[in-house]
Scaffold this motif. Sequence first.
Motif, PDB file in Angstrom:
ATOM      1  N   PHE A 229       0.825  -1.205   0.000  1.00 13.95           N
ATOM      2  CA  PHE A 229       0.000   0.000   0.000  1.00 13.95           C
ATOM      3  C   PHE A 229       0.863   1.261   0.000  1.00 13.95           C
ATOM      4  CE2 PHE A 229      -1.999   3.424   2.467  1.00 13.95           C
ATOM      5  CZ  PHE A 229      -3.103   3.669   1.664  1.00 13.95           C
ATOM      6  N   VAL A 230       1.883   1.287   0.866  1.00 11.44           N
ATOM      7  CA  VAL A 230       2.734   2.478   0.964  1.00 11.44           C
ATOM      8  C   VAL A 230       3.549   2.668  -0.311  1.00 11.44           C
ATOM      9  CG1 VAL A 230       4.686   3.499   2.198  1.00 11.44           C
ATOM     10  CG2 VAL A 230       2.835   2.414   3.480  1.00 11.44           C
ATOM     11  N   VAL A 231       4.078   1.584  -0.867  1.00 11.55           N
ATOM     12  CA  VAL A 231       4.901   1.686  -2.070  1.00 11.55           C
ATOM     13  C   VAL A 231       4.090   2.182  -3.257  1.00 11.55           C
ATOM     14  CG1 VAL A 231       6.197   0.334  -3.764  1.00 11.55           C
ATOM     15  CG2 VAL A 231       6.609  -0.007  -1.332  1.00 11.55           C
ATOM     16  N   ARG A 232       2.842   1.737  -3.373  1.00 17.05           N
ATOM     17  CA  ARG A 232       2.013   2.114  -4.518  1.00 17.05           C
ATOM     18  C   ARG A 232       1.461   3.522  -4.419  1.00 17.05           C
ATOM     19  NH1 ARG A 232      -1.629  -3.298  -5.941  1.00 17.05           N
ATOM     20  NH2 ARG A 232       0.107  -4.571  -6.723  1.00 17.05           N
ATOM     21  N   ASP A 233       1.350   4.055  -3.223  1.00 17.25           N
ATOM     22  CA  ASP A 233       0.838   5.416  -3.053  1.00 17.25           C
ATOM     23  C   ASP A 233       2.007   6.395  -3.199  1.00 17.25           C
ATOM     24  OD1 ASP A 233      -1.754   6.926  -1.596  1.00 17.25           O
ATOM     25  OD2 ASP A 233       0.163   7.930  -1.340  1.00 17.25           O
ATOM     26  N   THR A 234       1.957   7.236  -4.216  1.00 20.79           N
ATOM     27  CA  THR A 234       3.096   8.119  -4.504  1.00 20.79           C
ATOM     28  C   THR A 234       3.373   9.097  -3.364  1.00 20.79           C
ATOM     29  OG1 THR A 234       1.604   9.635  -5.684  1.00 20.79           O
ATOM     30  CG2 THR A 234       2.760   7.968  -6.993  1.00 20.79           C
ATOM     31  N   THR A 235       2.328   9.544  -2.688  1.00 23.16           N
ATOM     32  CA  THR A 235       2.521  10.485  -1.585  1.00 23.16           C
ATOM     33  C   THR A 235       3.218   9.810  -0.415  1.00 23.16           C
ATOM     34  OG1 THR A 235       0.533  11.717  -2.226  1.00 23.16           O
ATOM     35  CG2 THR A 235       1.350  12.038   0.012  1.00 23.16           C
ATOM     36  N   LEU A 236       2.749   8.629  -0.025  1.00 23.86           N
ATOM     37  CA  LEU A 236       3.357   7.922   1.093  1.00 23.86           C
ATOM     38  C   LEU A 236       4.759   7.444   0.746  1.00 23.86           C
ATOM     39  CD1 LEU A 236       0.376   5.837   2.517  1.00 23.86           C
ATOM     40  CD2 LEU A 236       1.223   8.074   3.238  1.00 23.86           C
ATOM     41  N   ARG A 237       4.982   7.084  -0.504  1.00 20.57           N
ATOM     42  CA  ARG A 237       6.333   6.682  -0.919  1.00 20.57           C
ATOM     43  C   ARG A 237       7.308   7.847  -0.752  1.00 20.57           C
ATOM     44  NH1 ARG A 237       5.117   4.661  -5.655  1.00 20.57           N
ATOM     45  NH2 ARG A 237       5.795   6.413  -6.965  1.00 20.57           N
ATOM     46  N   ALA A 238       6.855   9.050  -1.086  1.00 21.70           N
ATOM     47  CA  ALA A 238       7.711  10.224  -0.907  1.00 21.70           C
ATOM     48  C   ALA A 238       7.963  10.504   0.572  1.00 21.70           C
ATOM     49  CB  ALA A 238       7.051  11.441  -1.559  1.00 21.70           C
ATOM     50  N   VAL A 239       6.941  10.290   1.410  1.00 18.71           N
ATOM     51  CA  VAL A 239       7.119  10.455   2.854  1.00 18.71           C
ATOM     52  C   VAL A 239       8.198   9.508   3.364  1.00 18.71           C
ATOM     53  CG1 VAL A 239       6.021  10.097   5.105  1.00 18.71           C
ATOM     54  CG2 VAL A 239       4.806  11.345   3.312  1.00 18.71           C
ATOM     55  N   CYS A 240       8.169   8.258   2.900  1.00 15.57           N
ATOM     56  CA  CYS A 240       9.168   7.268   3.303  1.00 15.57           C
ATOM     57  C   CYS A 240      10.580   7.706   2.934  1.00 15.57           C
ATOM     58  CB  CYS A 240       8.858   5.920   2.661  1.00 15.57           C
ATOM     59  SG  CYS A 240       7.617   4.953   3.517  1.00 15.57           S
ATOM     60  N   LEU A 241      10.761   8.138   1.707  1.00 12.15           N
ATOM     61  CA  LEU A 241      12.097   8.523   1.241  1.00 12.15           C
ATOM     62  C   LEU A 241      12.619   9.741   1.983  1.00 12.15           C
ATOM     63  CD1 LEU A 241      11.659   7.986  -2.609  1.00 12.15           C
ATOM     64  CD2 LEU A 241      12.864   6.517  -0.970  1.00 12.15           C
ATOM     65  N   ALA A 242      11.758  10.745   2.167  1.00 11.52           N
ATOM     66  CA  ALA A 242      12.174  11.949   2.894  1.00 11.52           C
ATOM     67  C   ALA A 242      12.486  11.614   4.346  1.00 11.52           C
ATOM     68  CB  ALA A 242      11.081  13.015   2.814  1.00 11.52           C
ATOM     69  N   SER A 243      11.659  10.750   4.944  1.00 10.15           N
ATOM     70  CA  SER A 243      11.888  10.358   6.328  1.00 10.15           C
ATOM     71  C   SER A 243      13.192   9.585   6.481  1.00 10.15           C
ATOM     72  CB  SER A 243      10.714   9.516   6.828  1.00 10.15           C
ATOM     73  OG  SER A 243      10.935   9.063   8.141  1.00 10.15           O
ATOM     74  N   ALA A 244      13.468   8.683   5.554  1.00 12.50           N
ATOM     75  CA  ALA A 244      14.706   7.908   5.620  1.00 12.50           C
ATOM     76  C   ALA A 244      15.929   8.810   5.519  1.00 12.50           C
ATOM     77  CB  ALA A 244      14.728   6.863   4.503  1.00 12.50           C
ATOM     78  N   ALA A 245      15.892   9.773   4.578  1.00  8.87           N
ATOM     79  CA  ALA A 245      17.016  10.696   4.423  1.00  8.87           C
ATOM     80  C   ALA A 245      17.230  11.516   5.687  1.00  8.87           C
ATOM     81  CB  ALA A 245      16.765  11.626   3.234  1.00  8.87           C
ATOM     82  N   PHE A 246      16.124  11.980   6.283  1.00  8.30           N
ATOM     83  CA  PHE A 246      16.246  12.800   7.492  1.00  8.30           C
ATOM     84  C   PHE A 246      16.725  11.979   8.682  1.00  8.30           C
ATOM     85  CE2 PHE A 246      14.367  14.142  11.525  1.00  8.30           C
ATOM     86  CZ  PHE A 246      14.961  15.385  11.663  1.00  8.30           C
ATOM     87  N   GLN A 247      16.080  10.842   8.940  1.00  5.61           N
ATOM     88  CA  GLN A 247      16.389  10.084  10.149  1.00  5.61           C
ATOM     89  C   GLN A 247      17.811   9.549  10.138  1.00  5.61           C
ATOM     90  OE1 GLN A 247      14.646  10.111  12.733  1.00  5.61           O
ATOM     91  NE2 GLN A 247      12.641  10.790  11.995  1.00  5.61           N
ATOM     92  N   PHE A 248      18.309   9.144   8.971  1.00  5.18           N
ATOM     93  CA  PHE A 248      19.695   8.670   8.887  1.00  5.18           C
ATOM     94  C   PHE A 248      20.662   9.798   9.261  1.00  5.18           C
ATOM     95  CE2 PHE A 248      23.632   8.237   6.438  1.00  5.18           C
ATOM     96  CZ  PHE A 248      24.057   6.988   6.858  1.00  5.18           C
ATOM     97  N   SER A 249      20.469  10.955   8.647  1.00  3.70           N
ATOM     98  CA  SER A 249      21.380  12.076   8.895  1.00  3.70           C
ATOM     99  C   SER A 249      21.204  12.649  10.291  1.00  3.70           C
ATOM    100  CB  SER A 249      21.156  13.167   7.843  1.00  3.70           C
ATOM    101  OG  SER A 249      21.386  12.681   6.542  1.00  3.70           O
ATOM    102  N   PHE A 250      19.954  12.691  10.774  1.00  2.00           N
ATOM    103  CA  PHE A 250      19.697  13.250  12.106  1.00  2.00           C
ATOM    104  C   PHE A 250      20.303  12.368  13.194  1.00  2.00           C
ATOM    105  CE2 PHE A 250      16.826  13.661  15.839  1.00  2.00           C
ATOM    106  CZ  PHE A 250      17.178  14.958  16.197  1.00  2.00           C
ATOM    107  N   ALA A 251      20.201  11.046  13.045  1.00  3.69           N
ATOM    108  CA  ALA A 251      20.813  10.152  14.023  1.00  3.69           C
ATOM    109  C   ALA A 251      22.325  10.341  14.069  1.00  3.69           C
ATOM    110  CB  ALA A 251      20.470   8.699  13.693  1.00  3.69           C
ATOM    111  N   ALA A 252      22.939  10.483  12.903  1.00  2.35           N
ATOM    112  CA  ALA A 252      24.379  10.739  12.857  1.00  2.35           C
ATOM    113  C   ALA A 252      24.706  12.085  13.504  1.00  2.35           C
ATOM    114  CB  ALA A 252      24.866  10.709  11.407  1.00  2.35           C
ATOM    115  N   THR A 253      23.894  13.096  13.191  1.00  2.17           N
ATOM    116  CA  THR A 253      24.126  14.438  13.739  1.00  2.17           C
ATOM    117  C   THR A 253      24.028  14.444  15.255  1.00  2.17           C
ATOM    118  OG1 THR A 253      23.294  15.493  11.734  1.00  2.17           O
ATOM    119  CG2 THR A 253      23.314  16.828  13.734  1.00  2.17           C
TER     120      THR A 253
END
Length: 428
Positions: A229-253
């Motif tokens: 469901f999340v992969v097929r929904d373009t909006t939720l897929r974008a939320v996933c990618l943005a969240s992954a980019a942020f959480q990875f960098s924020f944890a390192a920071t």
Amino acid sequence: MPSASSASSDSDRPAPSSVWRDSDFRRLWAGQTVSQLGEHTGLVVLPLLAVLTLDASAAQLGVLRAVGQAPVLLLALFVGAWVDRWRTRTVLVLTDIGRTLALGAAALACFFGLLGLPALLLTAFVVGALSVFFDVAYQASLVRLVRPEQLVRGNSALEGSRSAAQIGGPALGGALVSLLSAPAAVASGAVCFALSFLSIRRIRRAESAPVHLERPGRVWRRIHEGLRFVVRDTTLRAVCLASAAFQFSFAATMTVYLLFLPRDLHLSASQVGLVLAATGPGALLGSVLAARLPGRFGYGPVLVAAAALGDGVFLCVPALHGSTAVTVPVLVAANLVFGAGGQLVNVAVMAVRQTVTPDGLQGRAAATITFVGMGMSPLGSLLGGFLAETWGPRAGLLATAAGMMLSPLVMISSPLAHLGRTLPAESR
């Protein structure tokens, strides 16, 4: 949006004018507030104990933070499938009991001088695992308590309470580590989780979700349904990618940041707590603005601008030098801006996710996004520890802060940037 529970008819739900008229929502809000207070206290207490009391190295601090975040990567998808089949009140109550016992045991170990790094690692993992259950369950429970048109206000209220916890938690944790005893610092989190249990257990609204576990094959099938469901929904897929980019960098920071403040800027534990607590007032401001700005300027522009401003402010921090009379106010201001921008993003994204997701997939959609986003945190924490160890805290902080700008870049190139003043309809 269809009803989340056949046991709760529309007539049982709170009046559209105010979520606060419903006593069960108030109990959820109160429990979530003190639970977040305990969580944010622990986020400061355990790393500061490791750095200041156990003299942990940068690599060891990275491992400690990674262990506390690893349950998201290991459990989030399963938790989403289970929460959709359990009564959320049961999940919330049991996780509060578990976290109370875990931190209570750690406080006793600390009192008797037995709380070394291995015990800290075990405590961080157990509390992190139970927090995954709590966080997914309380997000799913909100949908079952309020009307669809009340989700933004309900989320703003819950995120506002989280902001209040962010105000008190780091300051309380830093003060306890600096001024009182280590056992008291650890025990404060246990007290918060116990209070959360006492509030949430009083929620009375019936839920129709069964409490039994399904066969393993069925659980995997439900996980696959949530992922698909999340992969097929373009909006939720974008939320996933943005969240992954942020959480990875924020944890390192944050791993580098917790070393940079006491060792490069020579801040005391109480000053570190004050600096981190400044995120709270900013987040409180962000919660207030989140109920107004998207309806005026559109969700897309608000998401992109808030992410760029909130994340970008950390690029200024590595340049700080000098006395604490100068650095502390600047750090407070930076964390204030970060808190406001981050909270705007959090509330808006949660409202988007809840609106486009059917009730029967709420837990799995939340868990999938949590898995993809927060699942990157352990890797980020390990990277932060490595960079601080090899490059030094200042250079490492600059590199990780630059990485946080990936999140707004992902948003700009995704459907999130084009969201208007009204949210998209529920996906079918």
